[in-house]
Design an enzyme around this catalytic site. Structure first.
Site, PDB file in Angstrom:
ATOM      1  CG  ASP A  64      37.912  39.240  35.282  1.00 39.60           C
ATOM      2  OD1 ASP A  64      36.984  39.705  34.889  1.00 39.60           O
ATOM      3  OD2 ASP A  64      38.576  38.409  35.872  1.00 39.60           O
ATOM      4  N   GLY A  80      40.755  30.905  39.563  1.00 41.90           N
ATOM      5  CA  GLY A  80      40.462  29.839  38.543  1.00 41.90           C
ATOM      6  C   GLY A  80      41.843  29.071  38.642  1.00 41.90           C
ATOM      7  CE  LYS A 105      46.197  33.997  40.810  1.00 36.92           C
ATOM      8  NZ  LYS A 105      45.482  34.876  40.211  1.00 36.92           N
ATOM      9  N   GLY A 163      42.007  33.491  49.483  1.00 36.32           N
ATOM     10  CA  GLY A 163      41.083  33.136  48.525  1.00 36.32           C
ATOM     11  C   GLY A 163      41.678  32.276  47.311  1.00 36.32           C
TER      12      GLY A 163
HETATM   13  N1  LIG Z   1      47.229  40.749  46.797  1.00 39.30           N
HETATM   14  C1  LIG Z   1      46.419  40.420  47.584  1.00 39.30           C
HETATM   15  N2  LIG Z   1      46.176  40.793  48.886  1.00 39.30           N
HETATM   16  C2  LIG Z   1      45.171  40.380  49.452  1.00 39.30           C
HETATM   17  N3  LIG Z   1      44.008  39.465  48.957  1.00 39.30           N
HETATM   18  C3  LIG Z   1      44.258  39.083  47.575  1.00 39.30           C
HETATM   19  C4  LIG Z   1      45.530  39.602  46.650  1.00 39.30           C
HETATM   20  N4  LIG Z   1      45.298  38.805  45.510  1.00 39.30           N
HETATM   21  C5  LIG Z   1      44.389  38.465  45.552  1.00 39.30           C
HETATM   22  N5  LIG Z   1      43.555  38.151  46.549  1.00 39.30           N
HETATM   23  C6  LIG Z   1      42.316  37.624  47.189  1.00 39.30           C
HETATM   24  O1  LIG Z   1      42.436  36.218  46.787  1.00 39.30           O
HETATM   25  C7  LIG Z   1      41.337  35.594  46.098  1.00 39.30           C
HETATM   26  C8  LIG Z   1      41.972  34.847  44.872  1.00 39.30           C
HETATM   27  O2  LIG Z   1      42.406  35.788  43.822  1.00 39.30           O
HETATM   28  P1  LIG Z   1      42.882  35.376  42.294  1.00 39.30           P
HETATM   29  O3  LIG Z   1      43.476  36.396  41.785  1.00 39.30           O
HETATM   30  O4  LIG Z   1      43.519  33.873  42.469  1.00 39.30           O
HETATM   31  O5  LIG Z   1      41.367  34.903  41.885  1.00 39.30           O
HETATM   32  P2  LIG Z   1      40.041  35.437  41.492  1.00 39.30           P
HETATM   33  O6  LIG Z   1      40.358  37.109  40.878  1.00 39.30           O
HETATM   34  O7  LIG Z   1      39.033  35.420  42.383  1.00 39.30           O
HETATM   35  O8  LIG Z   1      39.813  34.557  40.151  1.00 39.30           O
HETATM   36  P3  LIG Z   1      40.463  34.452  38.795  1.00 39.30           P
HETATM   37  O9  LIG Z   1      42.016  34.340  38.909  1.00 39.30           O
HETATM   38  O10 LIG Z   1      39.649  33.295  38.308  1.00 39.30           O
HETATM   39  O11 LIG Z   1      40.018  35.533  38.010  1.00 39.30           O
HETATM   40  C9  LIG Z   1      40.707  36.922  45.813  1.00 39.30           C
HETATM   41  O12 LIG Z   1      39.386  36.830  46.708  1.00 39.30           O
HETATM   42  C10 LIG Z   1      41.302  38.301  46.271  1.00 39.30           C
HETATM   43  O13 LIG Z   1      40.649  39.019  46.889  1.00 39.30           O
END
Ligand SMILES: Nc1ncnc2c1ncn2[C@@H]1O[C@H](COP(=O)(O)OP(=O)(O)OP(=O)(O)O)[C@@H](O)[C@H]1O
Lengths: 252, 353
Positions: free
Chosen positions: B147, B36, B55, B33
């Site tokens: 959040d 931001g 990430k 995924g």
């Molecule tokens: N540890 C993880 N395991 C599986 N999927 C993850 C994990 N961390 C994040 N994701 C997935 O990756 C995507 C992006 O996550 P991210 O935290 O970068 O962004 P967000 O929460 O959608 O946005 P923002 O950072 O702008 O608030 C999300 O859809 C999330 O479900």
């Protein structure tokens, strides 16, 4: 093994890769004429297409006129003070080049108009261009800018992909290029992207091999894009800035 | 080659942004995924032979502030060791300078999927209470999430809950840092006599800024995730004071979001006493934060009471409501008594004849 074969060997398989090309932007100011000419060629390679598309879009030039503008422009780049107005501290080379090209086209158009009043040269083609201008909605400057940048990005990638193909041939990794073409160069207009499994089945490769090939090809391609970029940027700072945009996942 | 299509160009630029490997240790697989700041990838950790999530900051975002933000997010999450909070395993930077951090790969459904599913209300309450546990733990460690929303909560097959994304979390440590800052300024006042001793080699006090202020600067530059006053969070889930961009958002902002989540989770549900649930939600999501539950624990306690069929603190019930609630809660006991009475009556009746 003949000397000739040996040469091929040296130039091909054993070559250090990717080649770190010198910055054409700097080389264009070199003293030796052959270095300047090589630099000009490098710029033509990368900028011919974007400039051509720009002449068509911004100046509504006919196909022939656009070619002539581009040709004339790159010839002029070889004159000693062509880059006099370029200062890496003040902006990107890409931006400078586009402005210089616009300047060139404008100059040519004015000259052509004078010639026409004086009776004669290029009247027909200029009339055609004027007709084009009336027909099309004027394109706003920002859009033109984004478009020039997109054409420039497209060209750089095309060059890098050509490089990748050559490299795959050299290293006997044609399967990697095949996987890369089918997956990464897939055109979305022609339906959904094939899965790794599908590509594996088509090429009789296990799926893990498909992903290995793809990873390798992308790694090579990234290095090649950098090399292409290095050739047409003034310094490390500009290289980093352009790479950040080009490979950064920002909107094209 | 034929001309590269727009779609192929776009795809390629995205594909090249992703590293194939990170160091010697991680093989990067597909993108899970994008948020931001960057993208999250599934990756294989060769050293520990397991899948992880990584990430990575987007290349286009690469600047000192964004770098600091991602590193900070990793540090905050790493400090929170709780089964309900995604553990951080590793941090680092790619060759091109982009920071990344490695965390547990979280499987399971997102909370919004659970909300839309057929899961029973008991399970939903369990999930909610586990979520409260995790958030309360973070608060105890001085971290407000800011959040909380269904997309940031994952629920595993066994009902295990994990909170993701501390990207905009606030360290109440900012307050702690202020405390420390004061202590330092007191300490430096204490040593004035020494520092003010005239010396030709050191500049006078008028030209040196007080030590505490440079320290404070260092701390404020390290602490806030976002520009002062910038609104962070997600509309629909964030508290009004957060939406207004007020700087002193505290744990009650999370109480608010949890109230919204509780409402979304329990929805109109015939098996949940509507009035008491509504009262809990209303209190958690009160506009004025003073009117909310002061802590997540207090909210959770009320939800536990709701589940147990006890009176909840958010709701003053009428006599009839109370009688009905007690009746409902003691259904079995009342049924036994009634059955006993019925038997007695039957016995008396047949015994006579
Ligand atoms: N540890 C993880 N395991 C599986 N999927 C993850 C994990 N961390 C994040 N994701 C997935 O990756 C995507 C992006 O996550 P991210 O935290 O970068 O962004 P967000 O929460 O959608 O946005 P923002 O950072 O702008 O608030 C999300 O859809 C999330 O479900």
């Amino acid at each position: 093994m003949s000397a000739r074969d040996h040469d091929t060997e040296l130039g091909g398989r054993g070559r250090a890769f990717p080649p770190t090309r010198a910055s054409a932007v700097r080389e264009l100011r070199a003293d030796a004429p052959d270095r300047r000419r090589a630099a000009q060629e490098a710029l033509v390679r990368a900028y011919w297409k974007p400039c051509f598309a720009h002449a068509r879009a911004k100046w509504s030039a006919s196909n022939e006129d656009a070619k002539e503008f581009v040709q004339g422009f790159f010839t002029r780049l070889l004159t000693p003070d062509a880059l006099a107005g370029f200062d890496p501290a003040r902006g990107r080379f890409r931006t400078f080049l586009r402005a210089a090209f616009d300047h060139h086209v404008q100059h040519e158009r004015e000259a052509a108009a004078r010639d026409k009043r004086g009776g004669g040269r290029a009247a027909a083609s200029f009339d055609l261009a004027a007709h084009d201008v009336a027909d099309r909605a004027p394109t706003p400057e920002e859009e033109l800018d984004a478009r020039f940048r997109r054409e420039w990005a497209r060209r750089l990638f095309e060059l890098a992909i050509e490089g990748l193909e050559a490299r795959c041939a050299e290293l006997d990794k044609r399967a990697a290029f095949e996987v890369f073409t089918r997956y990464d160069l897939h055109d979305a207009e022609r339906g959904p992207r094939p899965s790794y499994a599908q590509i594996g089945a088509e090429l009789a490769l296990p799926e893990t091999q498909v992903t290995n090939h793809l990873h390798w090809a992308r790694k090579e391609l990234r290095a090649l894009v950098y090399a292409e970029l290095r050739a047409i940027t003034a310094d490390e700072h500009e290289l980093a800035e352009e790479a950040r945009w080009l490979l950064g996942g920002a909107d094209a | 080659m034929s001309e590269l299509s727009d779609s192929a160009l776009r795809h390629l630029r995205g594909a090249l942004e992703r590293p194939e490997t990170i160091g010697e240790r991680y093989d990067v697989a597909e993108e899970l995924g994008r948020g931001g700041m960057g993208a999250v990838f599934r990756a294989y950790d060769r050293e520990l032979d397991r899948d992880v999530a990584i990430k990575v900051l987007a290349r286009a975002e690469l600047d000192p502030r964004a770098t600091e933000r991602l590193q900070r997010e990793a540090r905050i999450a790493a400090r929170l060791e709780h089964p309900g909070i995604v553990p951080v395993y590793d941090v680092g930077a790619l060759d091109d300078g982009r920071p990344y951090y490695v965390m547990k790969l979280v499987a399971g459904a997102r909370l919004d999927e659970l909300i839309a599913s057929e899961r029973a209300s008991d399970e939903r309450i369990d999930v909610f209470l586990k979520l409260c546990d995790a958030v309360a733990y973070a608060h105890a460690r001085g971290v407000v999430h800011r959040d909380l929303k269904p997309e940031n909560v994952r629920v595993g097959a066994f009902g295990e809950v994990q909170v993701l994304d501390f990207g905009v979390a606030k360290e109440l440590g900012a307050a702690r840092a202020e405390g420390r800052e004061q202590a330092v300024s007191i300490a430096s006042t204490g040593s004035t006599a020494h520092e003010h001793a005239p010396s030709s080699s050191t500049p006078g006090p008028s030209s040196t800024p007080p030590r505490s202020s440079s320290l404070a600067r260092a701390q404020t530059s390290a602490v806030p995730a976002t520009r002062a006053g910038a609104v962070v969070g997600t509309p629909g889930w964030m508290a009004p004071e957060q939406e207004r961009g007020e700087p002193d958002v505290d744990a009650r902002a999370d109480v608010y979001a949890l109230g919204r989540l509780l409402h979304a989770l329990m929805g109109p549900n015939p098996r949940v006493p509507a009035r008491r649930l509504a009262a809990i939600v209303a209190r958690a999501t009160a506009d004025a934060r003073d009117a909310r539950y002061p802590t997540v624990e207090a909210l959770a306690a009320d939800v536990r009471r709701l589940r147990a069929g006890e009176a909840v603190s958010a709701h003053q019930e009428s006599f009839l409501e109370r009688a009905l609630r007690v009746a409902e809660r003691h259904q079995t006991a009342i049924a036994i008594v009634l059955a006993y009475l019925a038997l007695r009556i039957l016995f008396v009746f047949y015994g006579r004849s």
